[in-house]
Design an enzyme around this catalytic site. Structure first.
Site, mmCIF file in Angstrom:
data_model
loop_
_atom_site.group_PDB
_atom_site.id
_atom_site.type_symbol
_atom_site.label_atom_id
_atom_site.label_comp_id
_atom_site.label_asym_id
_atom_site.label_seq_id
_atom_site.Cartn_x
_atom_site.Cartn_y
_atom_site.Cartn_z
ATOM 1 N N CYS A 1 0.847 -1.185 0.000
ATOM 2 C CA CYS A 1 0.000 0.000 0.000
ATOM 3 C C CYS A 1 0.884 1.237 0.000
ATOM 4 C CB CYS A 1 -0.934 -0.006 1.206
ATOM 5 S SG CYS A 1 -0.138 0.348 2.777
ATOM 6 N N ALA B 1 6.548 -1.798 -4.749
ATOM 7 C CA ALA B 1 6.633 -1.099 -3.455
ATOM 8 C C ALA B 1 5.573 0.007 -3.354
ATOM 9 C CB ALA B 1 8.035 -0.533 -3.278
ATOM 10 N N HIS B 2 5.555 0.664 -2.213
ATOM 11 C CA HIS B 2 4.562 1.710 -1.921
ATOM 12 C C HIS B 2 4.610 2.849 -2.934
ATOM 13 C CE1 HIS B 2 7.664 4.463 -0.393
ATOM 14 N NE2 HIS B 2 8.257 3.363 0.028
ATOM 15 N N ASN B 3 3.428 3.336 -3.296
ATOM 16 C CA ASN B 3 3.266 4.515 -4.147
ATOM 17 C C ASN B 3 3.763 4.348 -5.584
ATOM 18 O OD1 ASN B 3 3.620 5.688 -1.163
ATOM 19 N ND2 ASN B 3 2.300 7.052 -2.325
ATOM 20 N N SER C 1 7.597 4.692 -5.145
ATOM 21 C CA SER C 1 7.252 5.948 -5.810
ATOM 22 C C SER C 1 7.687 6.031 -7.273
ATOM 23 C CB SER C 1 7.822 7.160 -5.050
ATOM 24 O OG SER C 1 7.309 7.185 -3.739
#
Lengths: 340, 340, 340
Positions: A220, A241-243, A261
């Site tokens: 998330c 991974a996140h974002n 990201s």
């Protein structure tokens, strides 16, 4: 499941030559055909096998003329490949989509709702305030946390884990053991060398027609959303991974990892075991070869990248062909030096 | 969960400017704010967004002076970043720590004990002679084998598998699908080319404040213990083989693999997709770049390593920059040879 | 489980020196021995530890003569290593094979059958028309789809997922979280840039004495079978794609990936994080070093390969040793050029 050759001929608009009452229960490759199976012959290269195959029947095209005698039964259709594809899809629909209803015991919080024609396997878990569309299949051992939305006709395979607040579109497949929406890997270094966990309060959004492979992991967002866009296909054991944002119709093969990201464009093809650092952008239609590492933005679309830190593939192969010859190159330099 | 702006202001010791009775249910980034969300403004670079955001409210610092009119509500605090962090932590505690009690059906062997204020989700399994501390959360589909000890306030996320004899400290998080204490990969070659399984009878010990990522795997020791020391943070899909030791506050990113009996020091940072061979030692405070392979002891602490077999990063980058120029280098050698 | 030293001596045909009524419950390394544990001394290098160990007892060979006084109890056997191995195997059998019977709730379709002396843990799921042999252990949270066959004495560890139509031989171990028979990664590109899922209707066949690691993934064949031959040992987090063949007694270490339709020969040893492209053949007895990428057929058996695209290991190491010296090599070329 068994079908007679007559039933199959009716389904794919073909004509039986042989005994239409015989039953088959399996689709075989022509070169590996066994009794009880049905195969197809489309490519001439494989014609030899039709004279030897033990398959009960073979689908052939209208204009196929055997050079010798054939012992198996035939189903003639306009185009053998198309006919077989229809059969393949029908078979797959029956075996995979067949399950309907609720097996017990299963857990379904009373605040959640599920549409029509769905399936929930034994030991499936659905938390609070979830909305599951029509035709959604939640297989055995699947975990659906709180506040999850799942669109129509999406399949959650056995043991997949969909954490709280995840949004999944329609016609998706989440394969066994995949984890969607686990915490991002975020830790703030403290003065004493230890790390403090940064709360991860974002979610994952998966759009329509997405496939996520077995045991893949999608974290998330720290805040906001990790986003997998429409039509993306992600293979087994991939880490997102996140974002991260994965673009439309982008394909990512097994064991690749994408750090936090990073934004991957539309229609990219990323091979297996690739690693991509965080906080960069990859342009649309980028192709990345297996095991490549990418550490910088790729701004121009349509490039093919390869190598340890993501060269353009032509540059990499040039350097790499010389790398192989480094020993002789070194010898030549020594020789030159001697002659000075 | 919804809170009024007045409630939030009370929590973070701030003052509402606007309508304190409005409710928010979400933390947003300021540039992506939507009605029902609350964001924060700390970095000046983002000031432009406060004039456009659709968020219901924004947390700002005491001394913030808007350059133009603002349509959202404000909560003023001493320091906007600190205030938002407090809110983030409170939100995370409520959503993650909230679950208490036992859902049914769940399996809990009568020889095991659990402390106060714990949670066990539906379809969780706890074997024989386990000791679970206070505030321990065993989420749905988690598996806890026999003779497992888990310290206070540790969270076992959905579908994690903690095999028999594992010891886990307090304040740890084991993320979904992680496997702790599976058999080490040990096989003795036999004369006929086959392999005989070597019994793996050791365990895994995880100290306090450790995080293990989704679908990561940590094998038990052949004999003795695989040991993850206090404060270590291990990401998704990481492989830790039998008898490995991971030092205190060491961070290991996704898809890295560490082979049997290797010892990693304290305060190391190991990036993603790194591979480390077995039976070596890595000194404290070593940093290892993504995709690096390490095949020898690293004796000096504080080094940064990178590249296919773990060069010092400066040496690697020097060689690598020339690798890119190998074609021209080769041409220059040819030129020299012609001139002889 | 506790045993007296007398009981252990009887089991391994040894003789107690000391108090045979003392109980032990654990096998220890001699250098880490603690009260309640039993260790062994075989290698002379470790003799120093027998004088200090806190283990309750140590197994020694008939002819061992202590140089100083010993505080622990001894069990003398013909050969200490053999004696300890017997004990190790007995211990492992008791702890791993001990479970028999059915825990509730569990799900077992009435059309399926299981042989004698088996185990099914709580929350295990067995679909339609499955045939489970004698002594088969289906641990908690395991998923067995429809039409699955499992041979005698095979162990399915907690949370492993065996998808429909899979065939598993006897004496296999499928470790926790492994996914066997998930859909292959097959998508047909469409004119608009999207992909259509190609139905995956084949299966996985696993022969006898195979081990599959935790969270590993083995995809079913598009048609036909993905095949893991007798005695193959596959480690954690390995990816085996559709239609791959893995030969007899081939060992594959953690995080390696093998792409679709590739055939790996017998008695190969493949290290960790290796990547192998699709549609190639690897000859028998090939050894492949860690992190190697293989992109072409390996026709000659018995080779050892290593490096980014799978050089012969000697060639790779030659080039690689020069790669490290590229900066000085470049300087020497510059020097030569100046002198022209």
């Amino acid at each position: 499941m068994e079908f007679t050759l007559d039933q199959i001929a009716a389904l794919i608009n073909g004509k039986v030559e042989g005994d239409g009452s015989l039953k088959v229960s399996r689709l075989d490759k022509i070169q590996e055909g066994k009794p009880g199976g049905i195969a197809f012959l489309s490519n001439e290269k494989y014609e030899q096998f039709i004279y030897e195959t033990e398959a009960t029947a073979v689908i052939v095209s209208e204009n196929f003329k055997p050079a010798r005698s054939i012992k198996c039964n035939l189903i003639r259709v306009k185009n053998a490949y198309t006919g077989f594809s229809q059969l393949l899809e029908a078979y797959s629909n029956i075996t995979k989509m067949g399950k309907v209803g609720v097996e017990q015991p299963s857990y379904f919080d009373e605040s959640s709702v599920q549409g029509d024609a769905g399936y929930r396997g034994a030991f499936s878990y659905v938390g609070k305030n979830c909305k599951l569309g029509n035709g959604v299949k939640i297989h055995a051992h699947s975990y659906i946390g709180d506040n999850v939305k799942i669109g129509d006709h999406t399949i959650i395979h056995p043991g997949a884990k969909i954490c709280s607040d995840t949004v999944i579109g329609s016609h998706c497949e989440i394969h066994p053991g995949a984890v969607i929406g686990s915490d991002g890997f975020g830790f703030a270094p403290q003065e004493d060398g230890s790390y403090k966990t940064i709360p991860q309060i974002g979610n994952v959004i998966i759009e329509d027609y997405v496939s996520i492979g077995a045991n893949a992991t999608i974290d998330c967002a720290t805040m906001g959303s990790t986003l997998i866009k429409k039509g993306a296909k992600i293979d087994n054991l991939v880490q997102i991974a996140h974002n991260v944002i994965v673009g439309e119709n982008t394909v990512i093969a097994s064991q690749t990892g994408i750090s936090g990201s990073t934004e991957i464009g539309n229609n990219c093809v990323i091979a297996g075991q690739v690693g991509i650092v965080g906080h960069i952008k990859i342009a649309d239609k980028t192709t990345i070869g297996a095991k490549t590492g990418i550490s910088r933005n790729i701004n121009e679309s349509g490039k093919t990248l390869f190598g340890f830190v993501g060269f353009d593939i032509k540059d990499f192969l040039k350097s790499y062909s010389i790398f192989k010859n480094l020993p002789s190159l070194q010898d030549r330099i020594k020789e030159l030096e001697k002659k000075q």
